[in-house]
Design a protein around this motif. Structure first.
Motif, PDB file in Angstrom:
ATOM      1  N   ARG A 165       0.849  -1.190   0.000  1.00  0.00           N
ATOM      2  CA  ARG A 165       0.000   0.000   0.000  1.00  0.00           C
ATOM      3  C   ARG A 165       0.884   1.239   0.000  1.00  0.00           C
ATOM      4  O   ARG A 165       2.109   1.127   0.034  1.00  0.00           O
ATOM      5  N   GLU A 166       0.217   2.362   0.042  1.00  0.00           N
ATOM      6  CA  GLU A 166       0.950   3.634  -0.050  1.00  0.00           C
ATOM      7  C   GLU A 166       2.052   3.773   1.014  1.00  0.00           C
ATOM      8  O   GLU A 166       3.167   4.154   0.733  1.00  0.00           O
ATOM      9  N   LYS A 167       1.676   3.406   2.231  1.00  0.00           N
ATOM     10  CA  LYS A 167       2.597   3.566   3.358  1.00  0.00           C
ATOM     11  C   LYS A 167       3.912   2.803   3.125  1.00  0.00           C
ATOM     12  O   LYS A 167       4.988   3.221   3.571  1.00  0.00           O
ATOM     13  N   CYS A 168       3.796   1.685   2.415  1.00  0.00           N
ATOM     14  CA  CYS A 168       4.966   0.828   2.214  1.00  0.00           C
ATOM     15  C   CYS A 168       6.007   1.487   1.319  1.00  0.00           C
ATOM     16  O   CYS A 168       7.176   1.122   1.353  1.00  0.00           O
ATOM     17  N   LEU A 169       5.577   2.432   0.485  1.00  0.00           N
ATOM     18  CA  LEU A 169       6.498   3.002  -0.495  1.00  0.00           C
ATOM     19  C   LEU A 169       7.566   3.869   0.145  1.00  0.00           C
ATOM     20  O   LEU A 169       8.674   3.971  -0.356  1.00  0.00           O
ATOM     21  N   ASP A 170       7.201   4.520   1.263  1.00  0.00           N
ATOM     22  CA  ASP A 170       8.226   5.404   1.826  1.00  0.00           C
ATOM     23  C   ASP A 170       8.534   5.169   3.313  1.00  0.00           C
ATOM     24  O   ASP A 170       9.399   5.827   3.861  1.00  0.00           O
ATOM     25  N   GLN A 171       7.810   4.249   3.943  1.00  0.00           N
ATOM     26  CA  GLN A 171       8.157   3.976   5.342  1.00  0.00           C
ATOM     27  C   GLN A 171       8.656   2.550   5.492  1.00  0.00           C
ATOM     28  O   GLN A 171       7.960   1.600   5.145  1.00  0.00           O
ATOM     29  N   LYS A 172       9.857   2.441   6.016  1.00  0.00           N
ATOM     30  CA  LYS A 172      10.416   1.103   6.174  1.00  0.00           C
ATOM     31  C   LYS A 172       9.875   0.467   7.450  1.00  0.00           C
ATOM     32  O   LYS A 172       9.992   1.048   8.519  1.00  0.00           O
ATOM     33  N   PRO A 173       9.275  -0.723   7.356  1.00  0.00           N
ATOM     34  CA  PRO A 173       8.752  -1.362   8.567  1.00  0.00           C
ATOM     35  C   PRO A 173       9.878  -1.892   9.447  1.00  0.00           C
ATOM     36  O   PRO A 173      10.859  -2.421   8.943  1.00  0.00           O
ATOM     37  N   GLU A 174       9.713  -1.687  10.769  1.00  0.00           N
ATOM     38  CA  GLU A 174      10.698  -2.220  11.713  1.00  0.00           C
ATOM     39  C   GLU A 174      10.386  -3.690  11.973  1.00  0.00           C
ATOM     40  O   GLU A 174       9.248  -4.141  11.794  1.00  0.00           O
ATOM     41  N   LEU A 175      11.400  -4.420  12.419  1.00  0.00           N
ATOM     42  CA  LEU A 175      11.173  -5.805  12.820  1.00  0.00           C
ATOM     43  C   LEU A 175      10.531  -5.780  14.214  1.00  0.00           C
ATOM     44  O   LEU A 175      11.166  -5.419  15.191  1.00  0.00           O
ATOM     45  N   CYS A 176       9.208  -6.109  14.295  1.00  0.00           N
ATOM     46  CA  CYS A 176       8.502  -6.009  15.573  1.00  0.00           C
ATOM     47  C   CYS A 176       8.069  -7.382  16.065  1.00  0.00           C
ATOM     48  O   CYS A 176       7.736  -8.258  15.268  1.00  0.00           O
ATOM     49  N   GLU A 177       8.049  -7.534  17.367  1.00  0.00           N
ATOM     50  CA  GLU A 177       7.632  -8.798  17.952  1.00  0.00           C
ATOM     51  C   GLU A 177       6.112  -8.835  17.976  1.00  0.00           C
ATOM     52  O   GLU A 177       5.459  -7.990  18.561  1.00  0.00           O
ATOM     53  N   MET A 178       5.534  -9.799  17.289  1.00  0.00           N
ATOM     54  CA  MET A 178       4.079  -9.918  17.257  1.00  0.00           C
ATOM     55  C   MET A 178       3.587 -10.805  18.381  1.00  0.00           C
ATOM     56  O   MET A 178       2.599 -10.538  19.033  1.00  0.00           O
ATOM     57  N   GLU A 179       4.267 -11.907  18.515  1.00  0.00           N
ATOM     58  CA  GLU A 179       4.018 -12.820  19.621  1.00  0.00           C
ATOM     59  C   GLU A 179       5.388 -13.108  20.177  1.00  0.00           C
ATOM     60  O   GLU A 179       6.372 -12.929  19.460  1.00  0.00           O
ATOM     61  N   PRO A 180       5.472 -13.593  21.417  1.00  0.00           N
ATOM     62  CA  PRO A 180       6.809 -13.865  21.960  1.00  0.00           C
ATOM     63  C   PRO A 180       7.628 -14.722  20.994  1.00  0.00           C
ATOM     64  O   PRO A 180       7.187 -15.794  20.578  1.00  0.00           O
TER      65      PRO A 180
END
Ligand SMILES: Nc1ncnc2c1ncn2[C@@H]1O[C@H](COP(=O)(O)OP(=O)(O)OP(=O)(O)O)[C@@H](O)[C@H]1O
Ligand code: SF4
Ligand SMILES: [Mg+2]
Lengths: 329, 269
Positions: free
Chosen positions: A288-303
């Protein structure tokens, strides 16, 4: 809580000179626990070998820290690192290229003992060589052979023996079976598993063969263009992957289980000119749009389960996503 | 070793070199006559008389002088190759293994030296240090350093990123061990080929320098001196000129062919 043997924090490796630079590993952070096998998967050129080479101190990281058993090894000189050399070993992909063709197997096996255990007597060294040859499923008769007189599988056994003869705690296996016949692969993998139990080894197991990694690994980290995009237990990654790239990777090998196959279009972008925002956005079916300019961080979803994606919840198992359909056509 | 006999050049060279080695070995234990004993009553006598290859302008036995000359050629060739290869291998090893700035500087120097005519350089060195056997060897050895350095360097460049070298680093082997215990044995056949060619070059250059009066000094025999002495009698005693010529040709061609043969097989691999 399992003990951390290796920790990487924001480790970055950039190759190249003034003009063209390649960010082969980009702010990678992960841990390897004592006694486990961490699988590292990803397409060719994503930075797996570079990561492995930094862990064995063949390459120096440009930034970030790598710790082995609590000690920071990133900034160590070769001299300082020498005392850890015997703790950290590596098995290479090509057993034909990783043995000096001019030396006999016995000579090669004795050399690490000469380097690390100068006090050992000739008889002790000789006994140790015989012992390790038996441990890897060969025998004393191999001492007097040259590498060219051995098959690929036998050579890889010698390489394993060479890695183990100095009693390491941690072994990086960079595609250790990719160059071998399928029939031999299983033998080598089982040998590695057995040795892991017997010698309490910790493995970083690098491969692009998902079947092999699933078989070997307790946890899996998925790499794309120098980034870890998803990381979790073998079960989480190979069956319930959340990151679109992981889903695509594992769907290719999971046809028989009734899952749909996701075919990614386009090629891997060049690591010397990576995309803005999410590194995967040029091929992502959920982009989506957000993906084009914001790099996603590696986040813990579950332990213990980490994902680098802005929309990890978009598609749960069993649910059909319109984007996926679109890709398949 | 066996594989090299599949090369025609090597076989021919091998026969020629073996023949000269035979002459050398015989000469070490037995010479028909004293090499400097003059016999004025038998000047320039033809071959197959009392002297198998005849006598020279002072009545000295040509065969004995030739055999002694072959000794000198082998001695010079051997010393030149020994000094030249040790220096060249050391320089080439460090340049090729470590690369970078050191390598750049070394290679520039070597290119400069190679652009310089070899014999001229040797003559300059001899002009500075004086002539005689030792200085001839020194001059020719210095001349042969670049070819050893280059072949060694290119071998190291090929192997320094090899998996087995990386594996050795991981096993804790130091740079010197990797360079000389692991990489060097892998390029030995290239070095042997170069040594053979350098040997031929040294024999040729020694003959040239001695011919010009700048190498070995009379009355010691050397193939070059024999050649220069013989030329005055070329019309009266043609065989006298041909004999040292033939010896030089067999030696030089033999070693050149052996070197070429080894190179040929190395490249085929
Ligand atoms: N010495 C080097 N100099 C410049 N670039 C390099 C060097 N080594 C690797 N690279 C680049 O770095 C990136 C990562 O390479 P790396 O070997 O780590 O990939 P990989 O995941 O191990 O791939 P493969 O599965 O093919 O072994 C690639 O784009 C590669 O071209
Ligand atoms: S962040 Fe966006 S582009 Fe990247 S993987 Fe997630 S959905 Fe795809
Ligand atoms: Mg690799």
């Amino acid at each position: 809580m399992p003990e951390r043997l290796i920790t990487l924090e924001n480790v970055t490796k950039i190759y190249g000179g003034r003009k063209r630079t390649v960010k082969a590993v980009d702010h990678v952070t992960f841990d390897i626990y004592r006694g486990e096998t961490l699988g590292l998967v990803g397409e060719s050129g994503c930075g797996k070998s570079t990561t492995g080479n930094m862990l064995v101190h063949l390459l120096n990281a440009d930034s970030g820290t790598i710790r082995f058993d609590g000690q920071e090894i990133t900034a160590m000189s070769e001299r300082e690192f020498k005392k850890l050399r015997s703790d950290i070993q590596m098995i290479f992909q090509d057993p034909y290229a990783s043995l000096n063709p001019q030396k006999k197997i016995g000579w090669l096996l004795e050399e690490p003992l000469l380097i690390h255990h100068k006090e050992m007597s000739k008889e002790d060294r000789s006994r140790k060589v015989d012992e390790i040859l038996r441990v890897v499923g060969l025998d004393e008769s191999y001492r007097d052979r040259y590498p060219r007189q051995l098959s690929g599988g036998q050579r890889q056994r010698v390489c394993i023996a060479l890695a183990l003869i100095v009693n390491p705690a941690f072994v990086v296996a960079d595609e250790p079976v990719s160059a071998l016949d399928v029939s031999v692969q299983a033998q080598i993998l089982n040998l590695m598993k057995k040795l892991q139990r017997d010698y309490h080894l910790t493995y970083l197991f690098i491969s692009h063969d998902l079947g092999v990694v699933s078989y070997m690994a307790d946890r899996i980290a998925v790499m794309y263009l120098g980034n870890i995009v998803e990381m979790g237990t073998e079960e989480q990654i190979s069956r319930h992957a959340r990151h679109p790239y992981t889903q695509a990777l594992f769907s290719a090998s999971a046809d028989e289980e009734g899952r749909e196959r996701i075919i990614l279009d386009g090629d891997v972008p060049s690591p010397s000119n990576p995309p803005s925002g999410c590194p995967f956005h040029t091929r992502c079916f959920r982009c989506r749009e957000k993906c084009l300019d914001q790099k996603p961080e590696l986040c813990e979803m579950e332990p213990g389960w980490k994902i680098a994606c802005h929309y990890p919840h978009e598609w749960e198992e069993g649910e059909d996503s319109p984007q996926r359909k679109a890709v398949e056509v | 070793m066996k594989k090299y006999f599949s090369s025609m050049s090597f076989c021919v060279g091998f026969v020629l070199v073996s023949f000269m080695l035979f002459v050398l070995v015989v000469s070490l234990f037995w010479l028909p006559y004293d090499t400097t004993a003059m016999d004025m009553s038998h000047k320039l006598s033809g071959p197959f008389g009392g002297h198998l290859l005849g006598t020279d302008q002072f009545g000295r036995d040509i065969l004995s002088r030739l055999m002694k000359g072959v000794q000198v050629s082998f001695l010079i060739g051997l010393l030149v190759v020994a000094f030249g290869s040790i220096m060249g291998i050391l320089i080439g090893s460090f340049a090729g293994y470590f690369g970078g700035k050191v390598d750049e500087v070394i290679m520039k120097l070597i290119d400069t030296q190679m652009a310089f005519p070899g014999v001229l350089l040797a003559m300059m060195l001899i002009a500075v240090f004086g002539n005689g056997l030792f200085n001839t060897v020194l001059a020719l050895a210095i001349m042969s350093v670049p070819r050893f350095a280059r072949i060694t360097r290119s071998g190291y460049m090929k192997y320094r990123e090899a998996d087995f070298v990386k594996a050795e680093r991981i096993r804790g082997a130091g740079s010197l061990r990797i360079m000389f215990v692991h990489i060097l044995p892998n390029i030995k056949s290239e070095i042997v080929a170069t040594a053979s060619l350098a040997f031929a070059g040294a024999v040729m250059s020694e003959a040239g320098l001695s011919y010009l009066g700048m190498g070995v000094q009379p009355p010691d025999p050397s193939l070059g001196i024999m050649l220069s002495e013989a030329q005055d009698y070329i019309l009266r005693a043609g065989w006298y000129v041909l004999i040292p010529c033939a010896a030089i040709t067999i030696l030089v061609m033999g070693f050149n062919l052996v070197g070429d043969g080894i190179q040929e097989i190395n490249e085929r691999r």
